[in-house]
Design an enzyme around this catalytic site. Sequence first.
Site, mmCIF file in Angstrom:
data_model
loop_
_atom_site.group_PDB
_atom_site.id
_atom_site.type_symbol
_atom_site.label_atom_id
_atom_site.label_comp_id
_atom_site.label_asym_id
_atom_site.label_seq_id
_atom_site.Cartn_x
_atom_site.Cartn_y
_atom_site.Cartn_z
ATOM 1 N N PRO A 45 -2.214 -3.440 -1.049
ATOM 2 C CA PRO A 45 -1.028 -3.534 -0.188
ATOM 3 C C PRO A 45 0.154 -4.217 -0.868
ATOM 4 C CG PRO A 45 -2.987 -3.960 1.101
ATOM 5 C CD PRO A 45 -3.442 -3.841 -0.330
ATOM 6 N N GLU A 46 -0.116 -5.270 -1.640
ATOM 7 C CA GLU A 46 0.967 -5.938 -2.375
ATOM 8 C C GLU A 46 0.440 -6.478 -3.700
ATOM 9 O OE1 GLU A 46 4.080 -6.155 -1.231
ATOM 10 O OE2 GLU A 46 3.798 -5.713 0.895
ATOM 11 N N THR A 47 1.313 -6.443 -4.698
ATOM 12 C CA THR A 47 1.112 -7.185 -5.935
ATOM 13 C C THR A 47 2.256 -8.177 -6.047
ATOM 14 O OG1 THR A 47 -0.045 -5.392 -7.081
ATOM 15 C CG2 THR A 47 0.988 -7.086 -8.447
#
Length: 267
Positions: A45-47
């Site tokens: 979903p996020e880095t």
Amino acid sequence: MQIPIYQVDAFAGAPFRGNPAAVCPLGTWLDDRLLQAIAAEDNLPETAFYVREDGRYRLRWFTPTVEVELCGHATLAAAHVILELRHEVASPGITFDSLSGPLTVARDGDLYVLDFPSRPPAPCPDQALGEALTSALGARPFSVLRAADCLCVFDREDDVRRLAPDMSKLAALDCFAVIVTAPGSDCDFVSRFFAPKAGIPEDPVTGRAHTTLIPYWSQRTGRKKLFARQISARGGELWCEDRGGRVGIGGRAVQYLEGRITVPKEL
């Protein structure tokens, strides 16, 4: 070029729950195209990427397809990496510079508590948007409001749990993402979060959403402190506080992996 990478389950008390985020400490900023390529390869979903600048930390977040201006779970994950895994600072808290201004994360027992801007929702007068949301969600909310994202309020937890949205219709809406919420059976409120336009059909646990959910439920219940669950498939727990112009969002973090990635210096 090799870059350290950590994967952390945020807003989770055990592995395989909460929201997974990759965290990459950098010595200096890389080209934006490379940062986006790494996030796409991570396919989480996020880095989060951070760089220490003049004794402070600058933090940026990328989904697999876009950079975003605010992300809760990857901020919590980055704080866990800096404070617990790499021991970069001795203090119990840290402040990140970000596209959304300074964001503080403080330790409170086994919780990390985010201090984020409050983004209370307002009534949405756009009836066409309300009808489009009903069509996309496959159910009619009793209330539609709007802040940075659309907020659809339902009567019961089961109403939210049963939703099976049409992601193509959600992606076509004139809003970045859609939050759905209802009173909880064993908590103050539950929620889910859909952001197919940003490459995230359903986000497991979303700090960003709670910048809107907290002021809404605080006003509705008359209480400043609330306990929330995000009822995605992975699930997550959040300890919430309405602080007026800010909100406190607390959660736990669990390390999943640590390694190094090999990437070209430029694309």
